[in-house]
Design an enzyme around this catalytic site. Structure first.
Site, mmCIF file in Angstrom:
data_model
loop_
_atom_site.group_PDB
_atom_site.id
_atom_site.type_symbol
_atom_site.label_atom_id
_atom_site.label_comp_id
_atom_site.label_asym_id
_atom_site.label_seq_id
_atom_site.Cartn_x
_atom_site.Cartn_y
_atom_site.Cartn_z
ATOM 1 N N HIS A 28 0.839 -1.204 0.000
ATOM 2 C CA HIS A 28 0.000 0.000 0.000
ATOM 3 C C HIS A 28 0.877 1.258 0.000
ATOM 4 C CE1 HIS A 28 -2.757 -2.904 2.271
ATOM 5 N NE2 HIS A 28 -3.458 -2.610 1.190
ATOM 6 N N ASP A 141 -2.875 -7.397 -7.586
ATOM 7 C CA ASP A 141 -4.218 -7.823 -7.993
ATOM 8 C C ASP A 141 -4.364 -7.530 -9.485
ATOM 9 O OD1 ASP A 141 -5.539 -8.357 -5.199
ATOM 10 O OD2 ASP A 141 -4.408 -6.518 -5.005
ATOM 11 N N MET A 175 3.430 -9.134 -0.468
ATOM 12 C CA MET A 175 2.804 -8.513 0.706
ATOM 13 C C MET A 175 1.299 -8.520 0.539
ATOM 14 S SD MET A 175 5.203 -5.327 1.744
ATOM 15 C CE MET A 175 6.913 -5.602 2.178
ATOM 16 N N ARG A 178 -3.772 -10.311 4.122
ATOM 17 C CA ARG A 178 -4.168 -11.668 4.534
ATOM 18 C C ARG A 178 -2.992 -12.503 5.041
ATOM 19 N NH1 ARG A 178 -8.273 -10.964 0.274
ATOM 20 N NH2 ARG A 178 -10.296 -11.146 1.286
HETATM 21 P P1 AMP Z 1 -6.266 -4.024 -0.609
HETATM 22 O O1 AMP Z 1 -6.146 -3.224 0.641
HETATM 23 O O2 AMP Z 1 -5.776 -5.426 -0.491
HETATM 24 O O3 AMP Z 1 -7.620 -3.901 -1.258
HETATM 25 O O4 AMP Z 1 -5.254 -3.369 -1.656
HETATM 26 C C1 AMP Z 1 -5.324 -2.001 -1.965
HETATM 27 C C2 AMP Z 1 -4.397 -1.712 -3.115
HETATM 28 O O5 AMP Z 1 -3.068 -2.067 -2.760
HETATM 29 C C3 AMP Z 1 -4.730 -2.515 -4.380
HETATM 30 O O6 AMP Z 1 -4.562 -1.686 -5.517
HETATM 31 C C4 AMP Z 1 -3.737 -3.614 -4.336
HETATM 32 O O7 AMP Z 1 -3.428 -4.143 -5.606
HETATM 33 C C5 AMP Z 1 -2.534 -2.914 -3.743
HETATM 34 N N1 AMP Z 1 -1.624 -3.905 -3.158
HETATM 35 C C6 AMP Z 1 -1.918 -4.836 -2.229
HETATM 36 N N2 AMP Z 1 -0.835 -5.591 -1.975
HETATM 37 C C7 AMP Z 1 0.153 -5.132 -2.783
HETATM 38 C C8 AMP Z 1 1.517 -5.502 -3.005
HETATM 39 N N3 AMP Z 1 2.089 -6.508 -2.349
HETATM 40 N N4 AMP Z 1 2.212 -4.800 -3.904
HETATM 41 C C9 AMP Z 1 1.655 -3.775 -4.591
HETATM 42 N N5 AMP Z 1 0.387 -3.383 -4.430
HETATM 43 C C10 AMP Z 1 -0.360 -4.043 -3.532
#
Ligand code: AMP
Length: 284
Positions: A28, A141, A175, A178
């Site tokens: 993030h 994602d 990362m 979960r």
């Molecule tokens: P989430 O909180 O899981 O919905 O993710 C929010 C945003 O952070 C989304 O655009 C994800 O693709 C991005 N994101 C989550 N994990 C990663 C990661 N390891 N590397 C890059 N972006 C990430």
């Protein structure tokens, strides 16, 4: 938030949005860093979107760490945080959904029916509220950002969707919020996703282009991990997310694997070095 963002636009500032579900980690923060390079103000959102979780999924126990998230956002230099309550986003009588047909039914969508409809609906709402010039999403994602880009194009949104690289732990694990579900033994086992992708990368670098052959070795590697149960392990076209038989055009090796009860996803993005080149570039 609408008024706040409108004000920034009226001042001709370049507004950005980084949507998240909180439980923030380095992935993030990399999106925020990137947004800060291009834009001011940077607006982050935290919203655990009930509509993108299936009835038997982990909505209730999804990690929530609002206080420490706020500190991380402040440290990262985010200008404002939008953290609405579910009832603000989905008041009684809410009835309008956004769905990207086709792409939303494949892979993640096949395993998680309705998931992408929930994602596109909430992202559309967030983009309508903030109306940012740029919105930042991670390639972690991959299918999600492909679908959101399609939605932005199909619905003539004024926001440019920016795709950012996937961020990993030092041992290769992608990362993810979960990852907090994993116990010590599972945490070790979870590196099998990265190890399988890395093995595929080596095969590709050695000249293998046959997708079924790559899929067989991915499966073998993943199946060798006792705690891993494969949902899918496929080589797909980066535009359509349909299976390819041969790696040539830009494509993804995509994985969804249960480690114990925790479902993890990961991917490797592959593109030809140039239009007429057999050589490939890899983006982990
Ligand atoms: P989430 O909180 O899981 O919905 O993710 C929010 C945003 O952070 C989304 O655009 C994800 O693709 C991005 N994101 C989550 N994990 C990663 C990661 N390891 N590397 C890059 N972006 C990430």
């Amino acid at each position: 938030m609408k008024e706040h963002a409108r004000q920034a636009r009226a001042e001709n500032r370049i507004v950005s949005l980084v949507p998240t579900m909180g439980a923030l980690h380095g992935g993030h923060l990399s999106l925020i860093e990137r947004a800060k390079r291009d834009c001011s103000p940077v607006i982050a959102s935290i919203f655990v979107n009930p509509k993108q979780f299936g009835p038997n999924e982990d909505f209730a126990k999804y990690p929530r760490s609002f206080e420490s998230d706020c500190m991380k956002l402040e440290q990262a230099g985010v200008d404002s945080l939008f953290a609405p309550a579910p009832s603000e986003i989905y008041p009684n009588g809410f009835a309008t959904y956004v769905n990207v047909d086709g792409l939303s039914e494949k892979l993640e969508g096949r395993s998680r029916p309705g998931h992408f409809r929930g994602v596109t609906t909430v992202v559309m709402k967030l983009l309508q509220i903030v109306q940012p010039n740029f919105a930042y999403f991670g390639r972690k994602d991959a299918q999600q950002v492909r679908i959101i880009t399609q939605m932005a194009r199909d619905l003539n949104l004024d926001t440019e969707i920016v795709v950012c690289p996937l961020v990993r732990e030092p041992d290769g694990l992608a990362m993810s919020s979960r990852n907090a579900y994993l116990n010590t033994e599972e945490r070790k086992a979870a590196t099998v996703l990265y190890r399988a992708l890395d093995a595929a990368k080596h095969e590709l670098a050695a000249g293998v282009r046959d997708a079924p052959q790559l899929q067989t070795s991915l499966r073998r590697k993943l199946d060798s991990e006792r705690l891993a149960t494969v949902d899918y392990a496929e080589v797909v076209d980066a535009e359509s997310f349909t299976s390819v038989t041969r790696v040539g055009k830009p494509c993804y090796v995509v994985l969804a694997v249960f480690i114990g009860k925790t479902r993890l996803i990961d991917n490797l993005y592959i593109e030809p070095k140039s239009a007429d080149s057999e050589e490939l570039l890899f983006h982990f």
